[in-house]
Design a protein around this motif. Structure first.
Motif, PDB file in Angstrom:
ATOM      1  N   LEU A 156       0.400  -1.386   0.076  1.00 60.51           N
ATOM      2  CA  LEU A 156      -0.353   0.037   0.118  1.00 60.51           C
ATOM      3  C   LEU A 156       1.475   0.963   0.513  1.00 60.51           C
ATOM      4  CD1 LEU A 156      -2.519   1.454   0.522  1.00 60.51           C
ATOM      5  CD2 LEU A 156      -2.597   1.118   2.524  1.00 60.51           C
ATOM      6  N   SER A 157       1.963   1.380   0.352  1.00 62.66           N
ATOM      7  CA  SER A 157       2.848   1.917   1.015  1.00 62.66           C
ATOM      8  C   SER A 157       3.266   2.815  -0.396  1.00 62.66           C
ATOM      9  CB  SER A 157       3.785   2.192   1.706  1.00 62.66           C
ATOM     10  OG  SER A 157       5.174   3.713   1.773  1.00 62.66           O
ATOM     11  N   THR A 158       4.020   2.086  -1.246  1.00 62.81           N
ATOM     12  CA  THR A 158       5.050   2.233  -2.192  1.00 62.81           C
ATOM     13  C   THR A 158       3.600   2.066  -3.094  1.00 62.81           C
ATOM     14  OG1 THR A 158       6.520   0.579  -1.574  1.00 62.81           O
ATOM     15  CG2 THR A 158       5.876   0.722  -3.767  1.00 62.81           C
ATOM     16  N   PHE A 159       2.792   1.790  -3.040  1.00 62.07           N
ATOM     17  CA  PHE A 159       1.445   2.772  -4.603  1.00 62.07           C
ATOM     18  C   PHE A 159       1.408   3.142  -3.957  1.00 62.07           C
ATOM     19  CE2 PHE A 159      -2.313   3.178  -5.483  1.00 62.07           C
ATOM     20  CZ  PHE A 159      -3.023   3.365  -6.516  1.00 62.07           C
ATOM     21  N   ASN A 176       2.520   7.985   4.938  1.00 61.47           N
ATOM     22  CA  ASN A 176       2.593   6.625   5.995  1.00 61.47           C
ATOM     23  C   ASN A 176       1.938   7.523   7.534  1.00 61.47           C
ATOM     24  OD1 ASN A 176       4.663   5.330   4.342  1.00 61.47           O
ATOM     25  ND2 ASN A 176       6.092   6.159   4.808  1.00 61.47           N
ATOM     26  N   PRO A 177       2.158   8.207   7.670  1.00 60.49           N
ATOM     27  CA  PRO A 177       1.835   8.332   9.356  1.00 60.49           C
ATOM     28  C   PRO A 177       0.171   8.315   9.516  1.00 60.49           C
ATOM     29  CG  PRO A 177       3.061   9.841   9.284  1.00 60.49           C
ATOM     30  CD  PRO A 177       3.663   9.728   7.946  1.00 60.49           C
ATOM     31  N   LEU A 178      -0.532   8.541   7.953  1.00 60.84           N
ATOM     32  CA  LEU A 178      -1.607   8.625   8.066  1.00 60.84           C
ATOM     33  C   LEU A 178      -2.225   6.971   7.461  1.00 60.84           C
ATOM     34  CD1 LEU A 178      -4.435   9.340   7.790  1.00 60.84           C
ATOM     35  CD2 LEU A 178      -4.177   9.498   5.232  1.00 60.84           C
ATOM     36  N   ILE A 179      -1.363   6.075   7.156  1.00 61.84           N
ATOM     37  CA  ILE A 179      -0.960   4.570   7.265  1.00 61.84           C
ATOM     38  C   ILE A 179      -1.774   4.318   9.041  1.00 61.84           C
ATOM     39  CG2 ILE A 179      -0.708   2.601   6.373  1.00 61.84           C
ATOM     40  CD1 ILE A 179       0.502   3.420   3.918  1.00 61.84           C
ATOM     41  N   VAL A 180      -0.180   4.420   9.479  1.00 69.72           N
ATOM     42  CA  VAL A 180      -0.932   3.831  10.698  1.00 69.72           C
ATOM     43  C   VAL A 180      -1.798   4.449  12.105  1.00 69.72           C
ATOM     44  CG1 VAL A 180       1.134   4.485  12.577  1.00 69.72           C
ATOM     45  CG2 VAL A 180       2.185   4.174  10.289  1.00 69.72           C
ATOM     46  N   PHE A 181      -2.220   5.324  11.661  1.00 68.17           N
ATOM     47  CA  PHE A 181      -2.813   5.876  12.247  1.00 68.17           C
ATOM     48  C   PHE A 181      -4.128   4.944  12.358  1.00 68.17           C
ATOM     49  CE2 PHE A 181      -7.065   8.120  12.715  1.00 68.17           C
ATOM     50  CZ  PHE A 181      -6.780   8.931  14.090  1.00 68.17           C
ATOM     51  N   LEU A 182      -4.453   5.206  10.764  1.00 71.38           N
ATOM     52  CA  LEU A 182      -6.188   3.877  10.686  1.00 71.38           C
ATOM     53  C   LEU A 182      -5.210   2.342  11.270  1.00 71.38           C
ATOM     54  CD1 LEU A 182      -5.868   4.846   6.895  1.00 71.38           C
ATOM     55  CD2 LEU A 182      -7.409   5.432   9.341  1.00 71.38           C
ATOM     56  N   ASN A 212      13.097   4.613   2.372  1.00 76.26           N
ATOM     57  CA  ASN A 212      12.375   2.897   2.534  1.00 76.26           C
ATOM     58  C   ASN A 212      12.819   1.913   3.460  1.00 76.26           C
ATOM     59  OD1 ASN A 212      11.580   3.074  -0.211  1.00 76.26           O
ATOM     60  ND2 ASN A 212      13.924   2.510  -1.503  1.00 76.26           N
ATOM     61  N   SER A 213      14.046   1.865   3.937  1.00 81.44           N
ATOM     62  CA  SER A 213      13.935   1.860   5.293  1.00 81.44           C
ATOM     63  C   SER A 213      13.811   1.926   6.658  1.00 81.44           C
ATOM     64  CB  SER A 213      16.210   1.796   5.763  1.00 81.44           C
ATOM     65  OG  SER A 213      16.356   0.821   6.364  1.00 81.44           O
ATOM     66  N   SER A 214      13.278   3.008   6.743  1.00 85.67           N
ATOM     67  CA  SER A 214      12.630   3.542   8.105  1.00 85.67           C
ATOM     68  C   SER A 214      11.588   2.920   8.073  1.00 85.67           C
ATOM     69  CB  SER A 214      12.760   5.102   8.315  1.00 85.67           C
ATOM     70  OG  SER A 214      12.263   5.518   7.050  1.00 85.67           O
ATOM     71  N   SER A 215      10.721   2.671   7.140  1.00 81.69           N
ATOM     72  CA  SER A 215       9.242   2.394   6.498  1.00 81.69           C
ATOM     73  C   SER A 215       9.233   0.989   6.753  1.00 81.69           C
ATOM     74  CB  SER A 215       8.910   3.285   5.810  1.00 81.69           C
ATOM     75  OG  SER A 215       9.110   2.133   4.648  1.00 81.69           O
ATOM     76  N   ASP A 216      10.504   0.087   6.872  1.00 83.58           N
ATOM     77  CA  ASP A 216      10.520  -1.373   6.732  1.00 83.58           C
ATOM     78  C   ASP A 216      10.367  -1.600   8.490  1.00 83.58           C
ATOM     79  OD1 ASP A 216      11.075  -1.587   4.628  1.00 83.58           O
ATOM     80  OD2 ASP A 216      13.131  -2.197   5.261  1.00 83.58           O
ATOM     81  N   LEU A 223      12.925  -8.676   4.334  1.00 90.14           N
ATOM     82  CA  LEU A 223      12.071  -8.814   2.764  1.00 90.14           C
ATOM     83  C   LEU A 223      11.690  -7.254   2.733  1.00 90.14           C
ATOM     84  CD1 LEU A 223      10.122 -10.181   1.561  1.00 90.14           C
ATOM     85  CD2 LEU A 223       8.342  -9.874   3.205  1.00 90.14           C
ATOM     86  N   GLY A 224      11.546  -6.155   3.888  1.00 86.05           N
ATOM     87  CA  GLY A 224      11.584  -4.390   3.246  1.00 86.05           C
ATOM     88  C   GLY A 224      12.471  -4.335   2.359  1.00 86.05           C
ATOM     89  N   ALA A 225      13.284  -4.635   3.470  1.00 85.74           N
ATOM     90  CA  ALA A 225      15.557  -4.482   2.542  1.00 85.74           C
ATOM     91  C   ALA A 225      14.727  -4.277   0.644  1.00 85.74           C
ATOM     92  CB  ALA A 225      16.210  -4.741   2.796  1.00 85.74           C
ATOM     93  N   THR A 226      14.396  -5.608   0.515  1.00 80.68           N
ATOM     94  CA  THR A 226      14.231  -6.149  -0.889  1.00 80.68           C
ATOM     95  C   THR A 226      12.681  -5.400  -1.161  1.00 80.68           C
ATOM     96  OG1 THR A 226      15.321  -7.462  -0.461  1.00 80.68           O
ATOM     97  CG2 THR A 226      14.268  -7.728  -2.366  1.00 80.68           C
ATOM     98  N   VAL A 227      11.815  -5.536  -1.007  1.00 74.89           N
ATOM     99  CA  VAL A 227      10.222  -5.150  -2.467  1.00 74.89           C
ATOM    100  C   VAL A 227      10.290  -4.390  -1.501  1.00 74.89           C
ATOM    101  CG1 VAL A 227      10.157  -7.281  -1.802  1.00 74.89           C
ATOM    102  CG2 VAL A 227       8.774  -6.558   0.127  1.00 74.89           C
ATOM    103  N   ASN A 228      10.065  -3.151  -0.228  1.00 67.46           N
ATOM    104  CA  ASN A 228       8.985  -1.840  -0.157  1.00 67.46           C
ATOM    105  C   ASN A 228      10.130  -0.815   0.180  1.00 67.46           C
ATOM    106  OD1 ASN A 228       8.017  -0.144   2.171  1.00 67.46           O
ATOM    107  ND2 ASN A 228       8.984  -0.841   3.887  1.00 67.46           N
ATOM    108  N   MET A 229       9.808  -0.521  -1.153  1.00 69.39           N
ATOM    109  CA  MET A 229      10.546   0.248  -2.027  1.00 69.39           C
ATOM    110  C   MET A 229       9.517   1.940  -2.603  1.00 69.39           C
ATOM    111  SD  MET A 229      13.879  -0.147  -2.590  1.00 69.39           S
ATOM    112  CE  MET A 229      14.427  -2.074  -1.971  1.00 69.39           C
ATOM    113  N   ALA A 230       9.386   2.637  -1.297  1.00 65.25           N
ATOM    114  CA  ALA A 230       8.102   3.846  -1.635  1.00 65.25           C
ATOM    115  C   ALA A 230       9.486   5.020  -1.864  1.00 65.25           C
ATOM    116  CB  ALA A 230       7.417   4.368  -0.029  1.00 65.25           C
ATOM    117  N   GLY A 231      10.362   4.806  -1.318  1.00 64.95           N
ATOM    118  CA  GLY A 231      11.173   6.199  -2.189  1.00 64.95           C
ATOM    119  C   GLY A 231      11.640   5.591  -3.890  1.00 64.95           C
TER     120      GLY A 231
END
Length: 410
Positions: A85-88, A229-235, A383-387, A289-297
């Motif tokens: 969701l974050s990457t999209f 990202n904060p909005l996603i976390v809050f929800l 990318n990394s902090s959001s992992d 896994l996040g270091a590989t696929v979580n690529m919002a930046g």
């Protein structure tokens, strides 16, 4: 000397890193030639992180899977959904920003020596090939998809092993974690070297001509980090997300900014998850896994630079095509994150969606390399902090739901 080291270690790591940054800037601006040897500290620090990270991931994941209790939930489905969701949304935000503030480029030849993927099929083929890579080769080359795959398979195979075998795995994991802590304690000196080298080698004057493009790129990344990202976390957790968001940016994002490597930042993120009291069974898998696929930046970079080429060439884009670009940038960023050159080499793939030839797209890649000093640093920090952020979010959301269930049953 012993007392001095003890007092130094009592200072928080973030404060020590800030002192390292200040020292690196001061040395680069005052005695750049005389202090040239300082840059070796940065090289050694990143090299040490990259050396220990594959072994850390392999043993931690294998140990976590081998001792996994049947019925014990690890939140991986929720974490993967948050990653996607974050990457999209990052790609979508970048597309909207590029339409509100269109940027054109003065294209010049560059980056002819790199080869982009031929299409989305090649990206997915690379991903699948990495899955079945030789485990020794995966460890040597830092292929985290391959490392994860083999660690999970070995972990499953060892679930029925004797307790002595599992204890040995636990001892190896603890020993490697101790080594990682030693390396992380060297971060202030390493980052001092990285800052010094960045300023002496690149400076900031070369970036002035691309100020507007950088503003769109970095503005989109900051918007994702501080709003989306904060909005996603809050929800998910239904409480103020900013203490968690800012801690992740401070303790993970700063080191990622200077190392410019999600893989090198894996040990830092593992340490932060431990400080947050998260479930090791979960974060030992979700962080690599996040270091590989979580690529919002990366999704932001691909979308903004592709649309800069589109605006430069005067190509008209409808909303449907822009939405497809958001999806394509998210999928390609995740699927090809291990390709040398990172997100910049995915630009020709996205540009082909608009019929832009490779020779023009590669000129845009050349522009990307020029601004890469800041673009790649901020991209990696996001990318990394959001992992860690989404790993913690999934666990906190689970605890909130469990608490609600207890109240309802009472």
């Amino acid at each position: 000397m012993k007392n001095a080291i003890s007092k130094w270690n009592q200072i928080s790591l973030v404060k020590r890193i800030l002192l390292g940054i200040i020292a690196g800037i001061a040395l680069a601006l005052t005695i750049p030639k005389a202090a040239g040897w300082i840059s070796i500290f940065g090289t050694l620090f990143v090299g040490a992180l990259k050396a220990v990270a594959p072994i850390l991931v392999f043993f931690l994941v294998m140990h976590a899977i081998s001792k996994h209790r049947s019925g014990h939930k690890t939140n991986m489905k929720s974490i993967i959904a948050l990653y996607g969701l974050s990457t999209f949304l990052a790609g979508l935000v970048a597309v909207v920003a590029s339409f509100i503030f269109p940027v054109t480029l003065s294209l010049a030849p560059g980056a002819e020596d790199v080869t982009p993927p031929g299409g989305i099929a090649e990206v997915l083929k690379t991903l699948l090939t990495n899955v079945v890579d030789n485990p020794v080769n995966a460890l040597i080359n830092g292929n985290y998809i391959g490392i994860l795959t083999w660690a999970i398979l070995f972990g499953i195979a060892l679930r029925n092993a004797a307790d002595t075998t599992k204890n040995m795995l636990a001892n190896f994991s603890d020993a490697i974690s101790t080594l990682v802590k030693w390396v992380i304690n060297l971060a202030p000196i390493g980052i001092m070297g990285l800052v010094f080298d960045a300023i002496v080698t690149n400076g900031l004057s070369a970036l002035l001509d691309y100020g507007k493009l950088l503003a769109i790129l970095l503005g989109s990344m900051f918007f994702i980090a501080l709003v989306v990202n904060p909005l996603i976390v809050f929800l998910n957790i239904r409480r103020n997300p900013y203490p968690l968001v800012l801690r992740c940016l401070r303790e993970s994002g700063i080191t990622a900014f200077f190392t410019r490597s999600s893989a090198a930042n894996i040990p830092v993120n593992m340490s932060l998850c431990e400080k947050l009291g998260l479930d090791e069974d979960t974060y030992s898998v979700s962080i690599p896994l996040g270091a590989t696929v979580n690529m919002a930046g990366a999704a932001v970079t691909i979308s903004v630079l592709t649309l800069a080429a589109v605006h430069t060439l005067g190509i008209q884009v409808d909303f449907g095509t822009a939405l497809i670009l958001s999806v394509l940038s998210a999928v390609s960023a995740a699927g090809a994150s291990g390709v040398a050159g990172g997100s910049l080499l995915l630009i020709p793939l996205a540009a082909s969606l608009f019929g832009i030839p490779d020779d023009v797209a590669m000129q845009v890649v050349g522009v990307g390399f020029i601004i890469g000093v800041l673009q790649d640093s901020c991209e990696t920090a996001l990318n990394s902090s959001s992992d860690v952020l989404f790993t913690a979010t999934a666990e906190y959301a689970k605890k909130r739901k469990e608490g609600q269930a207890v109240k309802m049953s009472a």
